[in-house]
Design a protein around this motif. Structure first.
Motif, short mmCIF file in Angstrom:
data_model
loop_
_atom_site.label_atom_id
_atom_site.label_comp_id
_atom_site.label_asym_id
_atom_site.label_seq_id
_atom_site.Cartn_x
_atom_site.Cartn_y
_atom_site.Cartn_z
N VAL A 23 -17.63 -25.78 38.40
CA VAL A 23 -16.06 -25.20 38.58
C VAL A 23 -15.96 -23.80 38.07
CG1 VAL A 23 -13.61 -25.35 37.50
CG2 VAL A 23 -14.99 -27.56 37.86
N THR A 58 -6.11 -26.79 43.16
CA THR A 58 -5.84 -27.28 42.11
C THR A 58 -5.20 -26.00 41.21
OG1 THR A 58 -7.46 -28.80 41.61
CG2 THR A 58 -6.57 -28.06 39.73
N LEU A 74 -9.07 -20.55 41.54
CA LEU A 74 -10.29 -21.53 41.14
C LEU A 74 -10.92 -22.42 42.13
CD1 LEU A 74 -9.07 -22.96 37.65
CD2 LEU A 74 -10.32 -21.17 38.21
N ASN A 75 -12.29 -22.77 42.25
CA ASN A 75 -12.59 -23.66 43.24
C ASN A 75 -13.69 -24.64 42.36
OD1 ASN A 75 -13.22 -24.83 45.49
ND2 ASN A 75 -14.74 -23.32 46.09
N ALA A 76 -14.07 -25.56 42.94
CA ALA A 76 -15.04 -26.65 42.62
C ALA A 76 -15.91 -27.31 43.84
CB ALA A 76 -14.36 -27.72 41.73
N ASP A 134 -14.99 -29.46 48.23
CA ASP A 134 -14.44 -28.37 47.47
C ASP A 134 -12.92 -28.48 47.34
OD1 ASP A 134 -14.35 -27.53 50.04
OD2 ASP A 134 -15.00 -25.55 49.66
N THR A 177 -17.93 -32.28 29.49
CA THR A 177 -17.97 -30.83 30.21
C THR A 177 -18.88 -30.16 29.73
OG1 THR A 177 -16.27 -29.83 28.96
CG2 THR A 177 -15.39 -30.71 30.73
N GLN A 217 -13.17 -33.17 43.02
CA GLN A 217 -13.45 -34.40 42.59
C GLN A 217 -12.86 -35.69 43.26
OE1 GLN A 217 -12.66 -31.70 40.91
NE2 GLN A 217 -14.00 -31.29 39.19
N SER A 247 -8.11 -31.74 44.17
CA SER A 247 -9.30 -31.41 43.30
C SER A 247 -10.52 -31.97 44.24
CB SER A 247 -9.26 -32.22 42.13
OG SER A 247 -9.46 -33.57 42.22
N GLN A 291 -22.22 -21.84 36.30
CA GLN A 291 -20.68 -22.29 36.17
C GLN A 291 -20.59 -23.39 35.25
OE1 GLN A 291 -18.77 -19.98 38.02
NE2 GLN A 291 -20.65 -19.01 38.18
#
Length: 205
Positions: free
Chosen positions: A165, A140, A144-146, A135, A62, A86, A84, A45
């Motif tokens: 991400v 966002t 999508l997920n982070a 998470d 990134t 983060q 988010s 990822q």
């Protein structure tokens, strides 16, 4: 700033502060580069490093993922605190005074899944502090997920955030335990390289 005596110009306090911030960002990005690349290769990822600003998280660097569908965040992008992974990690590390000052304002709604109720977000932040990771599935952007961990400096201060991400089908809710351990171990490695002693907080170990 211009000297009233010599009429020559010198650096003002804001520019000095900006320069020091740039040096700090450069240092953490350099230290984190190799561990981030290894994490990307392990998880496939996208991996992103952010630093805390007054209004949210600024993405410093990134590494694009290896998945067939490209997902990532451009360097220089800003992420909201409450929508988010983060940002929520940063909020979990804030002083209670700063956290309450933010929660007293209307919370942004980036998607229908964003947390906009302050009491719900307070409970969520308490869970983040206990487990050590955050998470934000569909919060966002839908789909999508982070998965984010803190990066701590020598005195235990929050120096940045590290996250993977990807699409929600690849970073599920809750995330896979292997992903949690991989991101956590990488955040630990970067923190130790910055001078932090001891394990990162949370029961993720």
């Amino acid at each position: 700033m211009q000297s009233p005596l010599t009429e020559r110009y010198r650096l003002g306090s804001k520019l000095i502060k900006l320069g020091n911030a740039a040096i700090s960002s450069s240092d953490i990005a350099s230290i984190a580069s190799q561990p981030m690349r290894a994490l990307r290769d392990r998880c496939d990822q996208a991996v992103i490093l952010g630093q805390v600003e007054e209004g949210g998280i600024r993405i410093v660097t990134t590494f694009s993922g290896n998945a067939a569908v490209e997902v990532g965040v451009r360097p220089g992008s800003a992420l909201e605190f409450s929508t988010s992974a983060q940002g929520k990690m940063a909020m979990a590390f804030m002083s209670e005074e700063n956290r309450n000052r933010f929660l007293d304002r209307p919370l942004p709604e980036a998607t229908p899944y964003s947390v906009t109720d302050p009491d719900t977000l307070r409970q969520h932040l308490a869970e983040i502090r206990e487990r050590g990771w955050a998470d934000a599935p569909n919060e966002t952007a839908v789909g999508l997920n982070a998965l984010a961990f803190p990066v701590l400096g020598a005195s235990g201060e929050l120096a940045g955030t590290l996250a993977i991400v990807g699409l929600t089908q690849f970073i599920q809710t809750p995330p896979d335990s292997d992903q949690i351990r991989a991101v956590g171990a990488t955040a630990q490695e970067i923190s130790n390289a910055l001078g932090y002693q001891g394990p990162l907080p949370g029961n993720w170990h």
